[in-house]
Design a protein around this motif. Structure first.
Motif, mmCIF file in Angstrom:
data_model
loop_
_atom_site.group_PDB
_atom_site.id
_atom_site.type_symbol
_atom_site.label_atom_id
_atom_site.label_comp_id
_atom_site.label_asym_id
_atom_site.label_seq_id
_atom_site.Cartn_x
_atom_site.Cartn_y
_atom_site.Cartn_z
ATOM 1 N N GLU A 1 12.472 -23.741 -9.252
ATOM 2 C CA GLU A 1 13.611 -23.206 -10.000
ATOM 3 C C GLU A 1 13.991 -24.137 -11.147
ATOM 4 O O GLU A 1 14.361 -23.688 -12.233
ATOM 5 N N GLU B 1 8.189 -5.536 -0.669
ATOM 6 C CA GLU B 1 9.585 -5.997 -0.648
ATOM 7 C C GLU B 1 10.007 -6.496 -2.031
ATOM 8 O O GLU B 1 11.113 -6.206 -2.508
ATOM 9 N N ILE B 2 9.121 -7.244 -2.676
ATOM 10 C CA ILE B 2 9.401 -7.736 -4.033
ATOM 11 C C ILE B 2 9.495 -6.573 -5.010
ATOM 12 O O ILE B 2 10.381 -6.523 -5.867
ATOM 13 N N TYR C 1 12.770 -4.728 -4.709
ATOM 14 C CA TYR C 1 13.877 -5.481 -5.300
ATOM 15 C C TYR C 1 13.872 -5.341 -6.822
ATOM 16 O O TYR C 1 14.935 -5.181 -7.445
ATOM 17 N N THR D 1 16.669 -17.866 -12.492
ATOM 18 C CA THR D 1 16.219 -17.432 -11.169
ATOM 19 C C THR D 1 17.320 -16.614 -10.492
ATOM 20 O O THR D 1 18.466 -17.050 -10.410
ATOM 21 N N VAL D 2 16.960 -15.427 -9.995
ATOM 22 C CA VAL D 2 17.956 -14.569 -9.354
ATOM 23 C C VAL D 2 17.663 -14.303 -7.881
ATOM 24 O O VAL D 2 18.543 -13.905 -7.128
ATOM 25 N N LYS D 3 16.420 -14.530 -7.440
ATOM 26 C CA LYS D 3 16.065 -14.227 -6.054
ATOM 27 C C LYS D 3 14.831 -15.027 -5.644
ATOM 28 O O LYS D 3 13.936 -15.254 -6.449
ATOM 29 N N ARG D 4 14.825 -15.473 -4.371
ATOM 30 C CA ARG D 4 13.665 -16.178 -3.820
ATOM 31 C C ARG D 4 13.066 -15.365 -2.673
ATOM 32 O O ARG D 4 13.798 -14.772 -1.880
ATOM 33 N N PHE D 5 11.746 -15.369 -2.592
ATOM 34 C CA PHE D 5 11.049 -14.717 -1.486
ATOM 35 C C PHE D 5 10.109 -15.727 -0.838
ATOM 36 O O PHE D 5 9.395 -16.455 -1.539
ATOM 37 N N ILE E 1 14.794 -7.442 -13.851
ATOM 38 C CA ILE E 1 13.788 -8.472 -13.561
ATOM 39 C C ILE E 1 12.602 -8.285 -14.495
ATOM 40 O O ILE E 1 12.023 -7.203 -14.580
ATOM 41 N N LYS F 1 12.440 -25.069 0.975
ATOM 42 C CA LYS F 1 13.598 -24.995 0.083
ATOM 43 C C LYS F 1 13.485 -26.031 -1.029
ATOM 44 O O LYS F 1 13.778 -25.750 -2.197
ATOM 45 N N LYS G 1 16.810 -3.499 -9.316
ATOM 46 C CA LYS G 1 17.489 -4.177 -10.418
ATOM 47 C C LYS G 1 17.168 -3.600 -11.797
ATOM 48 O O LYS G 1 17.730 -4.049 -12.801
#
Length: 396
Positions: free
Chosen positions: A18, A52-53, A56, A28-32, A67, A11, A60
């Motif tokens: 970020e 998965e990315i 997503y 930044t809108v999403k973390r993987f 994105i 994290k 969007k």
């Protein structure tokens, strides 16, 4: 992340990424994240995570702000970057590219701009080489080439060779310019007279420029952004009756590529030629000890590990802790240790080589100036004994 790395550390690393993205102007809108033994040589992440990315991004794409970019917290090879971009259909940046983008945005002087351009061109050359084989095959395919298609692959190879030649010519001109800049910098340093040189070093965004402004009474640009200072600034400072030179340098950061450090040679020569290093640390940062290690490692790579130094723990006004209840027997952590208790740890062994200040709120600045004066005066006597003798006569 690796299986040995805990979630808290992951994290923290992504928080820094970020912050880098925010500094560059991205949102930044999403973390993987993915826990694996090591990165995939083909796509860095596994096929499932990549899908998965991709899902997503597709989810969007009908929104007002779809994105447009995916950023990885590691350096990607040209092959990995190409494969990921083909799969996801958006711009791909790795950590190095993101840092370089910020460097390009922050560069103000001809020196810094030339250094950024040289490194960007160097990256283009390596990508060009890495993509060479694919490029040639694609050219042959477009021309109907295959077995026995001699000559049909020529146009692709010619274009590739032309691009390589242009890039090499540009690199040669930039390298020549960097050599000229280095010579100018050496001449400037020689003309500074017999004064002790002090350099502010530290992790990025720890308050070096604010400390510089405080000591030099100048207006060096300072901002709560990463790499706010890219061009080295040197100011003459007088503490009591002793003048010395103070340099504010580019901040270090985790995973800063060695070749990027090398491209900023003339900037970091201020560190190499300094008589005293003031290592500024943000004590309010939850992982300041790791930041200290990163800076020390970078200084070691620069050959500066043995220079006289002081640790300046800055931002004591931002240091926060949670008071433990009397019956709480859990071990002490960084979150529940007071600043006074923290000072009694390994820091106590540093004695006057370790100071605690707030450059922004001007706390403990008189003590800082006093200790700095003593150290600079001691170094001055050692380096310029005859000068110091004359200096004393003038005082009398």
């Amino acid at each position: 992340m690796t299986k040995e790395q805990d979630e808290a550390k992951t994290k923290e690393y992504l928080d820094e990424l970020e912050f880098l993205a925010d500094t560059a102007g991205a949102v930044t809108v999403k973390r993987f994240t993915q826990r694996v033994n090591g990165p995939s040589a083909v796509t860095y992440v596994g096929k499932g995570k990549l899908q998965e990315i991709k899902d997503y991004i597709k989810l969007k794409e009908d929104e007002e702000e779809p994105i447009g970019m995916v950023i990885f917290d590691d350096e990607l090879s040209a092959k990995q970057m190409r494969n990921i971009e083909q799969e996801l259909g958006v711009k791909i940046l790795d950590r190095t590219s993101l840092i370089l983008d910020i460097f390009a945005m922050r560069a103000q002087t001809a020196n810094a701009k030339t250094q950024v351009n040289w490194h960007s061109t160097d990256i283009c050359f390596h990508v060009c080489n890495a993509c060479g084989r694919t490029w040639s095959v694609r050219a042959a395919a477009r021309s109907g080439g295959g077995k026995g298609s001699v000559g049909l692959r020529g146009p692709g190879e010619t274009q590739l060779e032309m691009d390589r030649r242009i890039i090499l010519q540009r690199m040669s001109l930039l390298k020549q310019r960097l050599v000229e800049i280095d010579k100018q910098k050496v001449t400037q340093r020689k003309n500074r007279g017999r004064m002790i040189r002090v350099a502010l070093v530290g992790y990025t965004n720890v308050g070096k420029s604010t400390t510089m402004n405080l000591l030099a009474k100048s207006e060096v640009f300072a901002e709560n952004k990463l790499f706010a200072t890219l061009d080295t600034t040197v100011r003459k400072v007088v503490v009591e009756n002793l003048p010395f030179l103070l340099a504010d340098t580019v901040g270090f950061i985790r995973k800063l590529p060695t070749d990027l450090v090398d491209s900023f040679k003339s900037t970091l020569d201020e560190v190499r030629e300094a008589d005293l290093l003031l290592h500024v640390v943000d004590i309010s940062h939850p992982d300041f000890e790791e930041q200290i290690q990163v800076v020390n490692q970078t200084l070691s790579e620069l050959g500066c590990a043995d220079k006289p130094s002081m640790i300046i723990f800055n931002k004591i006004d931002n240091y926060h802790w949670v008071e433990k209840e009397e019956d709480d027997l859990t071990p002490a952590t960084k979150e529940n240790v007071t600043l006074d208790e923290l000072k009694k740890t390994w820091m106590a062994k540093e004695h006057d080589n370790c100071l605690f200040i707030s450059a922004k709120q001007k706390e403990n600045i008189d003590e800082f100036r006093e200790v700095l004066y003593k150290k600079v005066r001691e170094l001055h006597v050692q380096k310029y004994p005859y000068n110091d003798f004359l200096y004393n006569i003038e005082e009398e």
